[in-house]
Motif scaffolding. Structure first.
Motif, PDB file in Angstrom:
ATOM      1  N   PHE A 250       0.565  -1.322  -0.089  1.00 12.20           N
ATOM      2  CA  PHE A 250      -0.096   0.054   0.006  1.00 12.20           C
ATOM      3  C   PHE A 250       0.873   1.190   0.025  1.00 12.20           C
ATOM      4  O   PHE A 250       0.571   2.360  -0.513  1.00 12.20           O
ATOM      5  N   ARG A 251       1.981   1.412   0.642  1.00 14.62           N
ATOM      6  CA  ARG A 251       2.844   2.386   0.604  1.00 14.62           C
ATOM      7  C   ARG A 251       3.271   3.046  -0.924  1.00 14.62           C
ATOM      8  O   ARG A 251       3.469   3.870  -1.422  1.00 14.62           O
ATOM      9  N   TYR A 254       0.472   4.416  -2.328  1.00 13.74           N
ATOM     10  CA  TYR A 254       0.022   5.777  -1.871  1.00 13.74           C
ATOM     11  C   TYR A 254       1.321   6.886  -2.289  1.00 13.74           C
ATOM     12  O   TYR A 254       0.850   8.021  -2.275  1.00 13.74           O
ATOM     13  N   THR A 255       2.503   6.376  -2.601  1.00 11.44           N
ATOM     14  CA  THR A 255       3.570   7.284  -2.491  1.00 11.44           C
ATOM     15  C   THR A 255       3.323   7.849  -4.141  1.00 11.44           C
ATOM     16  O   THR A 255       4.088   8.992  -4.313  1.00 11.44           O
ATOM     17  N   THR A 258       0.866  10.913  -2.952  1.00 11.24           N
ATOM     18  CA  THR A 258       0.808  11.810  -1.714  1.00 11.24           C
ATOM     19  C   THR A 258       2.437  11.520  -0.995  1.00 11.24           C
ATOM     20  O   THR A 258       2.974  11.074  -1.516  1.00 11.24           O
ATOM     21  N   ALA A 263       2.019   9.061   2.886  1.00  8.12           N
ATOM     22  CA  ALA A 263       1.777   7.682   2.309  1.00  8.12           C
ATOM     23  C   ALA A 263       1.798   6.578   3.505  1.00  8.12           C
ATOM     24  O   ALA A 263       1.312   5.462   3.505  1.00  8.12           O
ATOM     25  N   LEU A 266      -1.119   6.428   5.705  1.00 12.82           N
ATOM     26  CA  LEU A 266      -2.039   5.854   5.005  1.00 12.82           C
ATOM     27  C   LEU A 266      -1.935   4.160   4.774  1.00 12.82           C
ATOM     28  O   LEU A 266      -2.768   3.338   4.795  1.00 12.82           O
ATOM     29  N   SER A 267      -0.756   3.820   4.633  1.00 13.65           N
ATOM     30  CA  SER A 267      -0.420   2.517   4.395  1.00 13.65           C
ATOM     31  C   SER A 267      -0.805   1.635   5.665  1.00 13.65           C
ATOM     32  O   SER A 267      -1.084   0.500   5.321  1.00 13.65           O
ATOM     33  N   THR A 270      -4.314   1.276   6.200  1.00 10.42           N
ATOM     34  CA  THR A 270      -4.831   0.352   5.198  1.00 10.42           C
ATOM     35  C   THR A 270      -4.664  -1.043   5.353  1.00 10.42           C
ATOM     36  O   THR A 270      -5.616  -1.853   5.164  1.00 10.42           O
ATOM     37  N   ILE A 293      -8.691   7.025   6.665  1.00 11.64           N
ATOM     38  CA  ILE A 293      -8.258   8.402   6.511  1.00 11.64           C
ATOM     39  C   ILE A 293      -8.246   9.036   7.997  1.00 11.64           C
ATOM     40  O   ILE A 293      -7.253   9.925   8.390  1.00 11.64           O
TER      41      ILE A 293
END
Length: 352
Positions: A250-251, A254-255, A258, A263, A266-267, A270, A293
């Motif tokens: 997920f990182r 997101y990177t 964001t 990131a 968020l990762s 998630t 979030i």
């Protein structure tokens, strides 16, 4: 309350056994020493001082698999050893509740975050935390231990003695867990922290977090087998294994759009949800996607709230006259948290 049964007596005779039972005690008995409650000592003389670690003798009746106590005959801390330590812990928790009560709503939330007691946390606020996907924030866990370890690192670095810093970390989390109680999620975090500190102190080969978590699972399963069926246990291990297994995936996602720090948060959020969503749907019939979030925004604020609360507690112990002023600043932070949590709680849930 959940208690261990040592022996039982009825009109038919006496008996003994082992196991746990849910015990319900009338509020006028439990709340007698709690400040500001409906049945506090200010409104009613009497009651019994009941805390974790106490040995109770009660009279009452069984109903639907639980025991309802009509009368508490005696309450003591005379089970096995460490009697004075257990009583000291109980009195310390009581005094802490009294201080937090003086800080009103902000103190109620800080009490929940530092001791696991939610008597002074508004039911609506707890419900909003759940709707916003933030229930884990109220549960005592690794976040709380990391805050305490961070404080120990700060003071340890000031003394410029690395091994002493590790000792400070060990002492800080041990005292906190002893004071707050071994909830399933807090015990998991404690075992993991002890393993990591042991590796640092002894300079042995560093284990991966998957290995540390697996070891913690085995140890906790042996020490507290009943935890295996606890929702807190399942969600705690599920969230961390989700972060470890899916966090990097997920990182990278997101990177792309964001900043790196955002990131990262968020990762982790998630990844935790990826493994806990099925459990939440099973037990609650609903899940809050906005939790991914909301955690990013509320968790740092909760950390600031805890840090500030700890500083205020120390100041008030040294200078009691600052209690009112500290309460004002604490409640300013509290109101900001309430606004954010209320905002995120309005987002729709996924239900089945």
């Amino acid at each position: 309350m959940d208690f261990m049964v040592l022996n039982a007596e009825s009109e038919l005779g006496k008996g003994s056994g082992s196991g746990k039972i849910t015990l319900y005690i009338r509020p006028e008995i439990v709340e007698a020493f709690f400040p500001g409650r409906l049945y506090s000592i200010s409104a009613m003389k009497g009651g019994t001082f009941i805390e974790n670690g106490s040995l109770l003798s009660v009279k009452g009746s069984f109903l639907r698999g639980s025991f309802y106590a009509d009368q508490v005959i005696s309450c003591s801390f005379e089970k096995e050893g460490f009697v004075k330590l257990k009583r000291f812990r109980a009195l310390a928790r009581l005094q802490f509740k009294r201080l937090m009560y003086e800080w009103k709503d902000g103190g109620g939330l800080l009490l929940s975050l530092l001791s696991g007691s939610r008597e002074y946390t508004e039911a609506d606020l707890q419900d909003n935390f759940r709707k916003a996907g933030l229930s884990h924030v109220l549960a005592l866990s690794g976040m709380h231990l990391s805050i305490l370890m961070g404080i120990a690192v700060f003071f340890g670095k000031k003394m410029k003695i690395y091994k002493l810093m590790l000792v400070f970390q060990f002492l800080s989390i041990t005292v906190f867990v002893w004071f707050a109680g071994f909830s399933p999620s807090l015990l998991r975090a404690f075992i993991c922290s002890i393993v990591l500190l042991f590796e640092e102190i002894t300079s042995v080969r560093k284990s991966s977090m998957i290995e540390v978590l697996s070891f913690s699972f085995l140890v906790q399963s042996v020490l507290r087998p009943d935890d295996l069926f606890s929702l807190g246990f399942i969600l705690s291990y599920g969230a961390l294994i989700g972060i470890l297994l899916f966090g990097n995936f997920f990182r990278r996602f997101y990177t792309r759009f964001t900043p790196k720090m955002l990131a990262q948060s968020l990762s982790a959020s998630t990844g935790a949800q990826a493994c806990t969503v099925p459990v939440s749907l099973k037990y609650f019939g609903a899940v809050s996607p906005i939790g991914i979030i909301s955690t990013v925004f509320v968790s740092p604020l909760i950390s600031i709230f805890i840090y500030s609360g700890l500083v205020f507690i120390i100041l008030c112990l040294l200078i009691p006259g600052l209690t009112g002023l500290c309460g004002i600043f604490l409640n300013l932070l509290y109101n900001l948290i309430v606004i954010l949590v209320s905002f995120f709680s309005k987002f729709p849930l996924i239900t089945i």
